[in-house]
Design a protein around this motif. Structure first.
Motif, PDB file in Angstrom:
ATOM      1  N   GLY A  35       0.829  -1.210   0.000  1.00  0.00           N
ATOM      2  CA  GLY A  35       0.000   0.000   0.000  1.00  0.00           C
ATOM      3  C   GLY A  35       0.859   1.254   0.000  1.00  0.00           C
TER       4      GLY A  35
ATOM      5  N   GLY B  35      -1.390   7.230   1.436  1.00  0.00           N
ATOM      6  CA  GLY B  35      -0.901   8.283   2.335  1.00  0.00           C
ATOM      7  C   GLY B  35       0.117   7.793   3.346  1.00  0.00           C
TER       8      GLY B  35
ATOM      9  N   GLY C   7       1.536   4.716   3.558  1.00  0.00           N
ATOM     10  CA  GLY C   7       2.592   3.905   2.951  1.00  0.00           C
ATOM     11  C   GLY C   7       3.685   4.762   2.336  1.00  0.00           C
TER      12      GLY C   7
ATOM     13  N   ASP D  27       2.078  -1.929  -4.444  1.00  0.00           N
ATOM     14  CA  ASP D  27       0.713  -1.378  -4.415  1.00  0.00           C
ATOM     15  C   ASP D  27       0.031  -1.807  -5.722  1.00  0.00           C
ATOM     16  OD1 ASP D  27      -0.490   1.345  -2.666  1.00  0.00           O
ATOM     17  OD2 ASP D  27      -1.576   0.666  -4.442  1.00  0.00           O
TER      18      ASP D  27
ATOM     19  N   HIS E  46       1.401  -4.930  -7.267  1.00  0.00           N
ATOM     20  CA  HIS E  46       1.168  -6.112  -6.425  1.00  0.00           C
ATOM     21  C   HIS E  46      -0.213  -6.006  -5.808  1.00  0.00           C
ATOM     22  CE1 HIS E  46       2.269  -7.902  -2.205  1.00  0.00           C
ATOM     23  NE2 HIS E  46       1.695  -8.811  -2.948  1.00  0.00           N
TER      24      HIS E  46
ATOM     25  N   ALA F 132      -1.331  -2.111   3.252  1.00  0.00           N
ATOM     26  CA  ALA F 132      -2.424  -1.981   2.269  1.00  0.00           C
ATOM     27  C   ALA F 132      -3.762  -2.233   2.939  1.00  0.00           C
ATOM     28  CB  ALA F 132      -2.221  -2.989   1.138  1.00  0.00           C
ATOM     29  N   GLY F 133      -4.766  -1.445   2.569  1.00  0.00           N
ATOM     30  CA  GLY F 133      -6.079  -1.637   3.183  1.00  0.00           C
ATOM     31  C   GLY F 133      -7.185  -1.082   2.309  1.00  0.00           C
TER      32      GLY F 133
ATOM     33  N   SER G 246      -3.597  -2.109  11.578  1.00  0.00           N
ATOM     34  CA  SER G 246      -5.017  -2.320  11.847  1.00  0.00           C
ATOM     35  C   SER G 246      -5.680  -0.949  11.902  1.00  0.00           C
ATOM     36  CB  SER G 246      -5.190  -3.140  13.137  1.00  0.00           C
ATOM     37  OG  SER G 246      -6.536  -3.291  13.463  1.00  0.00           O
ATOM     38  N   SER G 247      -6.426  -0.658  12.949  1.00  0.00           N
ATOM     39  CA  SER G 247      -7.216   0.579  13.012  1.00  0.00           C
ATOM     40  C   SER G 247      -7.815   0.687  14.408  1.00  0.00           C
ATOM     41  CB  SER G 247      -8.339   0.496  11.961  1.00  0.00           C
ATOM     42  OG  SER G 247      -9.302   1.510  12.162  1.00  0.00           O
TER      43      SER G 247
ATOM     44  N   LYS H  65     -10.341  -5.740  10.742  1.00  0.00           N
ATOM     45  CA  LYS H  65      -9.274  -5.127  11.539  1.00  0.00           C
ATOM     46  C   LYS H  65      -9.172  -5.761  12.930  1.00  0.00           C
ATOM     47  CE  LYS H  65      -7.699  -2.044   8.533  1.00  0.00           C
ATOM     48  NZ  LYS H  65      -6.342  -2.146   7.983  1.00  0.00           N
TER      49      LYS H  65
ATOM     50  N   GLY I   4      -6.214   6.154  14.363  1.00  0.00           N
ATOM     51  CA  GLY I   4      -7.527   6.799  14.261  1.00  0.00           C
ATOM     52  C   GLY I   4      -7.616   7.470  12.899  1.00  0.00           C
ATOM     53  N   GLN I   5      -8.339   8.584  12.815  1.00  0.00           N
ATOM     54  CA  GLN I   5      -8.431   9.275  11.513  1.00  0.00           C
ATOM     55  C   GLN I   5      -7.081   9.897  11.161  1.00  0.00           C
ATOM     56  OE1 GLN I   5     -11.552  12.203  11.512  1.00  0.00           O
ATOM     57  NE2 GLN I   5     -13.094  10.683  10.985  1.00  0.00           N
TER      58      GLN I   5
ATOM     59  N   THR J  22      -4.871  10.950   3.338  1.00  0.00           N
ATOM     60  CA  THR J  22      -4.999   9.572   2.860  1.00  0.00           C
ATOM     61  C   THR J  22      -6.296   9.481   2.061  1.00  0.00           C
ATOM     62  OG1 THR J  22      -6.268   8.894   4.810  1.00  0.00           O
ATOM     63  CG2 THR J  22      -3.880   8.670   4.965  1.00  0.00           C
ATOM     64  N   ALA J  23      -6.367   8.504   1.165  1.00  0.00           N
ATOM     65  CA  ALA J  23      -7.606   8.325   0.405  1.00  0.00           C
ATOM     66  C   ALA J  23      -8.733   7.923   1.352  1.00  0.00           C
ATOM     67  CB  ALA J  23      -7.399   7.272  -0.683  1.00  0.00           C
ATOM     68  N   PHE J  24      -8.398   7.145   2.374  1.00  0.00           N
ATOM     69  CA  PHE J  24      -9.398   6.758   3.369  1.00  0.00           C
ATOM     70  C   PHE J  24     -10.084   7.998   3.936  1.00  0.00           C
ATOM     71  CE2 PHE J  24      -9.570   2.360   5.012  1.00  0.00           C
ATOM     72  CZ  PHE J  24      -8.694   1.758   4.129  1.00  0.00           C
ATOM     73  N   TYR J  25      -9.286   8.988   4.277  1.00  0.00           N
ATOM     74  CA  TYR J  25      -9.805  10.200   4.905  1.00  0.00           C
ATOM     75  C   TYR J  25     -10.587  11.045   3.894  1.00  0.00           C
ATOM     76  CZ  TYR J  25      -9.829  14.623   7.399  1.00  0.00           C
ATOM     77  OH  TYR J  25     -10.224  15.783   8.009  1.00  0.00           O
TER      78      TYR J  25
HETATM   79  N1  NAD Z   1      -6.517   6.932   6.844  1.00  0.00           N
HETATM   80  C1  NAD Z   1      -7.111   6.584   7.957  1.00  0.00           C
HETATM   81  O1  NAD Z   1      -7.848   7.394   8.540  1.00  0.00           O
HETATM   82  C2  NAD Z   1      -6.909   5.202   8.551  1.00  0.00           C
HETATM   83  C3  NAD Z   1      -7.343   4.950   9.853  1.00  0.00           C
HETATM   84  C4  NAD Z   1      -7.131   3.702  10.418  1.00  0.00           C
HETATM   85  C5  NAD Z   1      -6.469   2.714   9.699  1.00  0.00           C
HETATM   86  N2  NAD Z   1      -6.064   2.969   8.426  1.00  0.00           N
HETATM   87  C6  NAD Z   1      -5.348   1.910   7.716  1.00  0.00           C
HETATM   88  O2  NAD Z   1      -4.111   2.419   7.281  1.00  0.00           O
HETATM   89  C7  NAD Z   1      -3.642   1.671   6.156  1.00  0.00           C
HETATM   90  C8  NAD Z   1      -3.076   2.603   5.113  1.00  0.00           C
HETATM   91  O3  NAD Z   1      -4.106   3.343   4.506  1.00  0.00           O
HETATM   92  P1  NAD Z   1      -3.992   4.921   4.249  1.00  0.00           P
HETATM   93  O4  NAD Z   1      -4.540   5.574   5.447  1.00  0.00           O
HETATM   94  O5  NAD Z   1      -2.622   5.285   3.818  1.00  0.00           O
HETATM   95  O6  NAD Z   1      -5.046   5.090   3.063  1.00  0.00           O
HETATM   96  P2  NAD Z   1      -4.833   5.146   1.466  1.00  0.00           P
HETATM   97  O7  NAD Z   1      -6.152   4.816   0.890  1.00  0.00           O
HETATM   98  O8  NAD Z   1      -4.202   6.445   1.117  1.00  0.00           O
HETATM   99  O9  NAD Z   1      -3.812   3.963   1.139  1.00  0.00           O
HETATM  100  C9  NAD Z   1      -4.198   2.599   1.028  1.00  0.00           C
HETATM  101  C10 NAD Z   1      -3.367   1.961  -0.083  1.00  0.00           C
HETATM  102  O10 NAD Z   1      -3.662   0.548  -0.119  1.00  0.00           O
HETATM  103  C11 NAD Z   1      -3.647   0.170  -1.504  1.00  0.00           C
HETATM  104  N3  NAD Z   1      -4.410  -1.059  -1.723  1.00  0.00           N
HETATM  105  C12 NAD Z   1      -5.749  -1.238  -1.623  1.00  0.00           C
HETATM  106  N4  NAD Z   1      -6.085  -2.484  -1.976  1.00  0.00           N
HETATM  107  C13 NAD Z   1      -4.922  -3.124  -2.304  1.00  0.00           C
HETATM  108  C14 NAD Z   1      -4.604  -4.435  -2.755  1.00  0.00           C
HETATM  109  N5  NAD Z   1      -5.569  -5.341  -2.975  1.00  0.00           N
HETATM  110  N6  NAD Z   1      -3.301  -4.754  -2.965  1.00  0.00           N
HETATM  111  C15 NAD Z   1      -2.337  -3.834  -2.781  1.00  0.00           C
HETATM  112  N7  NAD Z   1      -2.576  -2.561  -2.380  1.00  0.00           N
HETATM  113  C16 NAD Z   1      -3.857  -2.218  -2.146  1.00  0.00           C
HETATM  114  C17 NAD Z   1      -4.286   1.356  -2.225  1.00  0.00           C
HETATM  115  O11 NAD Z   1      -3.991   1.345  -3.611  1.00  0.00           O
HETATM  116  C18 NAD Z   1      -3.689   2.533  -1.461  1.00  0.00           C
HETATM  117  O12 NAD Z   1      -2.518   3.016  -2.093  1.00  0.00           O
HETATM  118  C19 NAD Z   1      -4.841   0.821   5.714  1.00  0.00           C
HETATM  119  O13 NAD Z   1      -4.648  -0.525   6.128  1.00  0.00           O
HETATM  120  C20 NAD Z   1      -6.015   1.430   6.456  1.00  0.00           C
HETATM  121  O14 NAD Z   1      -7.034   0.484   6.714  1.00  0.00           O
HETATM  122  C21 NAD Z   1      -6.271   4.185   7.841  1.00  0.00           C
END
Ligand code: NAD
Length: 267
Positions: free
Chosen positions: A13, A17, A19, A37, A62, A91-92, A141-142, A158, A185-186, A190-193
């Motif tokens: 991932g 954001g 990663g 990713d 990947h 990745a998530g 996790s989260s 999670k 937390g938040q 990130t795309a999640f946010y």
């Molecule tokens: N952003 C938040 O608020 C938040 C909060 C709690 C936990 N998280 C966790 O943090 C981790 C990182 O996410 P982020 O916050 O950087 O968000 P993000 O969406 O910016 O990044 C997630 C990345 O995972 C990649 N991904 C998704 N499915 C995939 C797959 N099948 N194989 C490979 N890559 C894949 C996406 O392409 C993306 O680049 C995640 O596991 C997410 O669940 C995020």
């Protein structure tokens, strides 16, 4: 002395954001980073900028859901950098549905990425880490792995990842591999946010005792610590990074309500 000098670190991932922040920080601290990713174009851009700053980097497209992809990613680490010392299962994905509206396809996609992907990562990376003398796995996790979240599949995946981390920490202790989970937390930028429900971000911010969201760099700093030799006695741990939300967000809101009631500001 750089904190990750001589270490090879695989980050999934890495185009997202958190990663990307991890990739930049680990490389700046002397690690050779293997970035994976679904989003190859973003990885190419990130890798070029890390190389320009003097970092050692390799990347591959990947999908964490498939075993062949994991074999290729671990093989890339071995061939380019001679081994592997850390795996960051970052990745998530998310479904954004409660149980009543959950579509089976979204349920399976969320479980496959967040849980099965991390399990496959450990299955394929751990032998390479053992052969390199041991190392560290960090499962992202989260807070949804510590309490309730409106998204049923995300919460279940999670929590399961948190449990899987405990199993892995015992299974791999004899290979000198530590395994821990982090629970953000938040997190901003990130795309999640960005893709969250309207109002979700601001409501979330107000429920956090620190009154703000976290940043990808703050998460990366925690992951770096756990992956480094500064954390050699930490395994099977779960660490919240959430501004105090999981420790006492409800208490903090209750105290605010108490003060507002005492002042006659709410009926
Ligand atoms: N952003 C938040 O608020 C938040 C909060 C709690 C936990 N998280 C966790 O943090 C981790 C990182 O996410 P982020 O916050 O950087 O968000 P993000 O969406 O910016 O990044 C997630 C990345 O995972 C990649 N991904 C998704 N499915 C995939 C797959 N099948 N194989 C490979 N890559 C894949 C996406 O392409 C993306 O680049 C995640 O596991 C997410 O669940 C995020």
């Amino acid at each position: 002395m750089k904190r990750m000098a001589g270490k090879v670190v695989l980050i999934t991932g890495a185009a997202g954001g958190q990663g990307a922040a991890e990739a930049q920080l680990f490389a700046a601290e002397g690690a050779s980073v293997v970035l994976t990713d679904l989003a190859g174009a973003k990885l190419a851009e990130l890798s070029a900028s890390i190389e320009q700053s003097g970092g050692q980097v390799a990347w591959c497209e990947h999908d964490v859901r498939g075993e062949a992809g994991w074999e290729a990613a671990v093989s890339l680490a071995r061939k380019r950098f001679g081994g592997l010392h850390a795996l960051i299962n970052n990745a998530g994905t998310i479904s954004r549905q409660g149980i009543a509206n959950t579509q089976l396809g979204d349920w399976h996609r969320t479980m496959d990425v967040n849980l099965t992907g991390a399990m496959l990562g450990m299955k394929h990376a751990a032998p390479a880490m053992r052969d390199s003398g041991g190392g560290s796995i960090v499962n992202v996790s989260s807070t949804a792995g510590l309490g309730a979240h409106y998204d049923a599949a995300y919460t279940a995946s999670k929590w399961a990842l948190r449990g899987l981390t405990k199993s892995a920490s015992i299974e791999f202790v004899e290979w000198n591999i530590r395994v821990n989970s982090i629970h953000p937390g938040q997190i901003l930028d990130t795309a999640f946010y960005r893709e969250g429900q309207a109002g979700h971000a601001e409501a979330g911010r107000r429920a956090v005792p620190m009154q703000r969201q976290g940043t990808p760099l703050e998460c990366a700093q925690l992951v770096l610590f756990l992956a480094s030799d500064e954390a050699t006695y930490i395994t099977g741990a779960e660490i919240a990074i959430d501004g105090g939300y999981s420790a006492g967000g409800a208490l903090w809101l209750r105290n605010k309500l108490r003060d507002a009631l005492a002042a006659g500001h709410v009926a």
